[in-house]
Design a protein around this motif. Structure first.
Motif, PDB file in Angstrom:
ATOM      1  N   ALA A 169       6.083   9.630 -10.545  1.00 28.75           N
ATOM      2  CA  ALA A 169       7.235   8.799 -10.893  1.00 28.75           C
ATOM      3  C   ALA A 169       7.113   7.400 -10.296  1.00 28.75           C
ATOM      4  N   LEU A 170       6.134   7.204  -9.393  1.00 24.63           N
ATOM      5  CA  LEU A 170       5.965   5.926  -8.712  1.00 24.63           C
ATOM      6  C   LEU A 170       4.541   5.405  -8.905  1.00 24.63           C
ATOM      7  N   LEU A 171       4.358   4.147  -8.547  1.00 23.59           N
ATOM      8  CA  LEU A 171       3.046   3.528  -8.630  1.00 23.59           C
ATOM      9  C   LEU A 171       2.228   3.756  -7.364  1.00 23.59           C
ATOM     10  N   ILE A 172       2.637   4.723  -6.556  1.00 24.69           N
ATOM     11  CA  ILE A 172       1.927   5.025  -5.321  1.00 24.69           C
ATOM     12  C   ILE A 172       1.914   6.533  -5.112  1.00 24.69           C
ATOM     13  N   SER A 173       0.867   7.033  -4.481  1.00 26.29           N
ATOM     14  CA  SER A 173       0.761   8.462  -4.209  1.00 26.29           C
ATOM     15  C   SER A 173       1.883   8.921  -3.282  1.00 26.29           C
ATOM     16  N   PRO A 174       2.420  10.124  -3.500  1.00 19.24           N
ATOM     17  CA  PRO A 174       3.450  10.645  -2.592  1.00 19.24           C
ATOM     18  C   PRO A 174       2.938  10.812  -1.168  1.00 19.24           C
ATOM     19  N   PHE A 175       1.625  10.897  -0.981  1.00 18.89           N
ATOM     20  CA  PHE A 175       1.062  10.985   0.366  1.00 18.89           C
ATOM     21  C   PHE A 175       1.220   9.675   1.134  1.00 18.89           C
ATOM     22  N   GLN A 176       1.537   8.602   0.404  1.00 16.13           N
ATOM     23  CA  GLN A 176       1.593   7.290   1.032  1.00 16.13           C
ATOM     24  C   GLN A 176       3.005   6.719   1.146  1.00 16.13           C
ATOM     25  N   TYR A 177       3.990   7.491   0.719  1.00 15.42           N
ATOM     26  CA  TYR A 177       5.369   7.043   0.899  1.00 15.42           C
ATOM     27  C   TYR A 177       6.252   8.249   1.165  1.00 15.42           C
ATOM     28  N   SER A 178       6.897   8.255   2.307  1.00 18.60           N
ATOM     29  CA  SER A 178       7.622   9.438   2.782  1.00 18.60           C
ATOM     30  C   SER A 178       8.822   9.800   1.914  1.00 18.60           C
ATOM     31  N   ARG A 179       9.366   8.867   1.160  1.00 17.67           N
ATOM     32  CA  ARG A 179      10.570   9.132   0.368  1.00 17.67           C
ATOM     33  C   ARG A 179      10.261   9.234  -1.129  1.00 17.67           C
ATOM     34  N   SER A 180       9.031   9.477  -1.463  1.00 17.07           N
ATOM     35  CA  SER A 180       8.639   9.525  -2.871  1.00 17.07           C
ATOM     36  C   SER A 180       9.344  10.646  -3.632  1.00 17.07           C
TER      37      SER A 180
ATOM     38  N   VAL B 133      11.697  -0.294 -15.588  1.00 13.22           N
ATOM     39  CA  VAL B 133      10.525   0.248 -16.284  1.00 13.22           C
ATOM     40  C   VAL B 133       9.436  -0.828 -16.301  1.00 13.22           C
ATOM     41  N   SER B 134       9.129  -1.324 -15.108  1.00 11.91           N
ATOM     42  CA  SER B 134       8.123  -2.378 -14.994  1.00 11.91           C
ATOM     43  C   SER B 134       6.781  -1.911 -15.539  1.00 11.91           C
ATOM     44  N   HIS B 135       6.462  -0.630 -15.310  1.00 10.37           N
ATOM     45  CA  HIS B 135       5.223   0.004 -15.760  1.00 10.37           C
ATOM     46  C   HIS B 135       5.550   1.460 -16.109  1.00 10.37           C
ATOM     47  N   ILE B 136       4.572   2.161 -16.605  1.00  4.91           N
ATOM     48  CA  ILE B 136       4.723   3.600 -16.841  1.00  4.91           C
ATOM     49  C   ILE B 136       3.748   4.341 -15.934  1.00  4.91           C
ATOM     50  N   PRO B 137       4.207   4.862 -14.795  1.00  6.10           N
ATOM     51  CA  PRO B 137       3.307   5.671 -13.967  1.00  6.10           C
ATOM     52  C   PRO B 137       2.920   6.937 -14.732  1.00  6.10           C
ATOM     53  N   LEU B 138       1.666   7.295 -14.699  1.00 12.21           N
ATOM     54  CA  LEU B 138       1.220   8.517 -15.363  1.00 12.21           C
ATOM     55  C   LEU B 138       0.953   9.622 -14.340  1.00 12.21           C
ATOM     56  N   HIS B 139      -0.086   9.446 -13.530  1.00 10.22           N
ATOM     57  CA  HIS B 139      -0.421  10.525 -12.593  1.00 10.22           C
ATOM     58  C   HIS B 139      -1.350  10.027 -11.491  1.00 10.22           C
ATOM     59  N   GLN B 140      -1.461  10.840 -10.442  1.00 13.91           N
ATOM     60  CA  GLN B 140      -2.556  10.677  -9.491  1.00 13.91           C
ATOM     61  C   GLN B 140      -3.679  11.597  -9.973  1.00 13.91           C
ATOM     62  N   GLN B 141      -4.844  11.014 -10.259  1.00 10.54           N
ATOM     63  CA  GLN B 141      -5.956  11.828 -10.717  1.00 10.54           C
ATOM     64  C   GLN B 141      -6.584  12.554  -9.530  1.00 10.54           C
TER      65      GLN B 141
ATOM     66  N   PHE C 135      12.382  10.168  -6.139  1.00 14.03           N
ATOM     67  CA  PHE C 135      12.234   9.534  -7.447  1.00 14.03           C
ATOM     68  C   PHE C 135      11.735  10.544  -8.471  1.00 14.03           C
ATOM     69  N   GLU C 136      12.289  10.469  -9.689  1.00 15.82           N
ATOM     70  CA  GLU C 136      11.889  11.365 -10.774  1.00 15.82           C
ATOM     71  C   GLU C 136      11.482  10.549 -12.001  1.00 15.82           C
ATOM     72  N   ARG C 137      10.520  11.082 -12.744  1.00 14.24           N
ATOM     73  CA  ARG C 137      10.099  10.442 -13.985  1.00 14.24           C
ATOM     74  C   ARG C 137      11.221  10.483 -15.025  1.00 14.24           C
ATOM     75  N   TYR C 138      11.240   9.508 -15.928  1.00 12.12           N
ATOM     76  CA  TYR C 138      12.100   9.628 -17.097  1.00 12.12           C
ATOM     77  C   TYR C 138      11.573  10.792 -17.932  1.00 12.12           C
ATOM     78  N   PRO C 139      12.451  11.625 -18.476  1.00 13.32           N
ATOM     79  CA  PRO C 139      11.975  12.816 -19.184  1.00 13.32           C
ATOM     80  C   PRO C 139      11.296  12.476 -20.500  1.00 13.32           C
ATOM     81  N   TYR C 140      10.346  13.310 -20.870  1.00 10.14           N
ATOM     82  CA  TYR C 140       9.717  13.198 -22.190  1.00 10.14           C
ATOM     83  C   TYR C 140      10.762  13.534 -23.238  1.00 10.14           C
TER      84      TYR C 140
END
Length: 527
Positions: free
Chosen positions: A325-336, A491-499, A339-344
C-alpha cells in the motif's frame, strides 16, 4: 557522538563457513547489462552493486545492512551541524595513487555536478572542507541524522586519475560519447576491472593490495549479461555458470530439484510501482489532446482500482511478491500496517473514469523495462490487460533497461506518460522515498530526481523537510505517516508490491544474499 564499528558479524561467519585457500574463478550472469563504469552515471541497484566491488564509499554495509566504516575509519559530530570523518590511512587506488581528503572533496563536487544520477547523496547546501590529508568536515545548514545513510554507494574517485584522463564531467545515462571513466575504473575496492566490453562481458580480478581482508576466496570474476530467462537458467543447470539472478519464479522448483544447484529466496526491500505524468498540460503519448487526464485524481484512482494486484501476485509472480500500500517496504517503516491498498474494483474504476469525463476511455503509452525487475514486462502486460477491461488502451513500450532509463530520466526530459519503476531507498529510510520519488521537481530534475511523472504537493515537501531534521523517532514516524497519508489520498503513484529475491547458485558456492539485492564478491566462497 563518536561512531566506530567492527566488520565481522556472527551472521556473516555462519554464511561463509570459512575461507578456502585455493584460487577460484566465479562466473555469473544477471538479466541486465553493465554498461558504463562511471560510478555516478546511474542510481540503479545492479549498477551500484557492481561498482561496489571496485569502488568504495566512506561507509559500507554488512550482509545485514548495518552501516560499517570503510574509507572512513570513524566519524563524529563535533558541532551540531558539523560532521567530521577520519579517513583510513595507507589506502591505495588500483593504479597506486594514495587515497586522501582531496579525493573526498573532489568526489563530493563531482557527484553533485551536471550529469550525475546520484546528486542526492550530498545536499547541494552541504559544504565539504579538508581539515588535513586524512580528515574531512561536512558542514550542514541544519541537523540531519541520516546524512551518511546513503554513502555506502557514494563511491570515492581518484581526483588525480580523473583529471588526468579528462573525465571530470560525469557521463549521463543517455550520453552516447562516454569518457575515460565510463569505460575504465580506478577504485580502492577489493576487486579491479581488468577488461570491460559494455553490455557483453566484464572481468574482475582480486585486488591483492586491498586495505581489508576478503572473507571469500574468489580471485577472478567473469560477468556476462544474459537477458533470456531460459538461457540464463540453462547455463546454471549445466554448470557453465556458478551463479545467476534473478531466477524466474516459475523456475525456482526446477533449480532446487536439479542436482548441484539451489535457489536462494528471501524478501527484498524494493517496491515496484506505477507512475503517471502529472506535470505536463498534455500527455506526450495519449489520444487525449489539450489536457492531461492524469491531473485528475479520479483518473489516477480509477487506474489503481482497475488493477488486480492479487492476480499479479499469484499468476505473474507465483507468490514471490507481497502486495504493498506504500512506496516503501513494511520492514522500513514501523507504521506501515496502518495503510491499506485501494480495493480492486473495476466497476468503481469505470464509474470514476465516467465521472472525470472519460467514460469512453482513452489510450496512453506506457514505458517499462524488460530486463530490470522480476517479471517486469509480464507485470506491464498484466496491467495493460486489466486497464483494457475498463476502457483504457495501453500502448506498451518495453525495452532493455539501458534504453528505458535513458528515455525516462531527466537527461532526456522525463520522456514518459505512464511507467513502471522499482525503488529501494538507499538510506533504507522513508525520507529517501519522499525526496526522490514524490518530491516536487522542475523540468531539469531539481527536486525529486526520480519523480518521473512530476507529482507535486507542497505539503509533502514541507513534511519531508521536517522529517530530515527530526531526531525524535516517535515524532519522526508521525510526520512520515502524515506524508504517506497525503500521498495515498492523492494517488500520487500506484504501489504494486515488494518483489522477492531469487538467486540461482551452484551447490559449490556460498554467497551472502543481501535484502537490497546487491551482490558483493568479497563474501563469496567457492568449494
Amino acid at each position: 557522538m563518536r561512531i566506530k564499528t567492527t566488520v565481522a558479524t556472527a551472521a556473516l561467519a555462519a554464511t561463509l563457513m570459512g575461507t578456502a585457500a585455493s584460487a577460484e574463478t566465479l562466473r555469473y550472469a544477471f538479466q541486465g547489462t553493465l554498461n558504463q563504469l562511471d560510478p555516478y552515471t546511474l542510481n540503479e541497484t545492479f549498477t551500484l552493486g557492481s561498482h561496489g566491488n571496485v569502488y568504495e564509499g566512506l561507509t559500507r554495509r554488512a550482509p545485514d545492512l548495518t552501516i560499517e566504516p570503510a574509507l572512513a575509519e570513524s566519524w563524529e559530530v563535533v558541532e551540531p551541524n558539523r560532521w567530521r570523518f577520519h579517513l583510513r590511512k595507507g589506502v591505495k587506488f588500483h593504479n597506486g595513487n594514495d587515497f586522501t581528503a582531496d579525493d573526498v572533496v573532489f568526489s563530493a563536487e563531482r557527484v553533485r555536478s551536471e550529469g550525475s544520477d546520484l546528486t542526492t547523496r550530498i545536499g547541494a547546501d552541504v559544504k565539504v572542507e579538508k581539515v588535513d590529508d586524512h580528515t574531512v568536515d561536512f558542514i550542514l545548514p541544519g541537523p540531519n541524522p541520516i546524512l551518511h545513510y546513503e554513502w555506502d554507494t557514494w563511491y570515492i574517485m581518484d581526483k588525480e586519475w580523473t583529471e588526468a584522463n579528462n573525465a571530470v564531467k560525469v557521463t549521463s545515462a543517455s550520453d552516447t560519447t562516454p569518457n575515460h571513466a565510463a569505460l575504465n575504473a580506478n577504485g580502492t575496492g577489493s576487486y579491479k576491472i581488468v577488461s570491460h566490453e559494455p553490455g557483453v562481458k566484464t572481468v574482475f580480478e582480486k585486488n591483492e593490495n586491498w586495505w581489508d581482508e576478503a572473507k571469500g576466496n574468489i580471485d577472478r570474476v567473469e560477468f556476462t549479461p544474459i537477458g533470456s530467462d531460459a538461457t540464463r537458467v540453462a547455463a546454471l543447470l549445466s554448470g557453465e555458470l556458478d551463479m545467476v539472478y534473478p531466477i524466474p519464479v516459475q523456475d525456482i522448483k526446477r533449480v532446487n530439484d536439479n542436482a548441484g544447484t539451489k535457489a536462494l529466496t528471501g524478501p527484498e526491500l524494493r517496491t515496484i510501482f506505477l507512475g503517471f505524468d502529472q506535470r505536463r498540460d498534455e500527455l506526450l503519448y495519449s489520444s487525449v489532446k489539450g489536457k492531461n487526464p492524469f491531473q485528475d485524481v479520479r483518473v489516477r484512482k480509477a487506474f489503481y482500482q482497475a488493477i488486480d494486484i492479487n492476480a499479479i501476485s499469484d499468476k505473474v509472480m507465483r507468490g514471490l511478491s507481497t502486495p504493498s500500500a506504500l512506496l516503501i517496504s513494511p520492514f522500513q517503516y514501523s507504521r506501515s500496517d496502518e495503510f491499506e491498498r485501494y480495493p480492486y474494483d473495476p466497476e468503481a474504476a469505470k464509474a470514476l473514469l465516467a465521472e472525470a469525463g472519460y467514460g469512453d476511455g482513452f489510450s496512453v503509452g506506457m514505458d517499462c523495462p524488460n530486463d530490470r525487475y522480476v517479471n517486469d514486462e509480464a507485470i506491464c502486460q498484466a496491467v495493460a490487460s486489466f486497464l483494457a477491461r475498463v476502457g483504457i488502451k495501453v500502448d506498451l513500450n518495453a525495452q532493455p533497461k539501458a534504453q528505458y532509463f535513458a528515455k525516462v530520466l531527466a537527461s532526456n526530459g522525463y520522456d514518459t506518460s505512464f511507467y513502471l519503476l522499482g525503488w529501494t531507498p538507499g538510506s533504507f529510510d522513508s525520507w529517501n522515498v519522499l525526496h526522490n520519488i514524490t518530491g516536487c521537481r522542475d523540468d531539469k530534475g531539481n527536486g525529486g530526481p526520480f519523480n518521473l511523472g512530476g507529482y507535486c504537493n507542497p505539503k509533502v515537501d514541507e513534511l519531508s523537510a521536517q522529517i530530515l531534521v527530526e531526531n525524535d523517532p516517535v515524532k519522526r514516524d508521525e510526520l512520515i505517516a502524515q506524508a504517506f497519508t497525503i500521498i495515498h489520498d492523492d494517488v500520487s503513484h500506484i504501489p504494486l508490491h515488494q518483489q522477492g529475491l531469487a538467486w540461482g547458485v551452484s551447490d559449490k558456492v556460498e554467497v551472502a544474499q543481501r535484502a537490497d539485492n546487491q551482490f558483493h564478491f568479497r563474501w563469496v566462497v567457492k568449494n
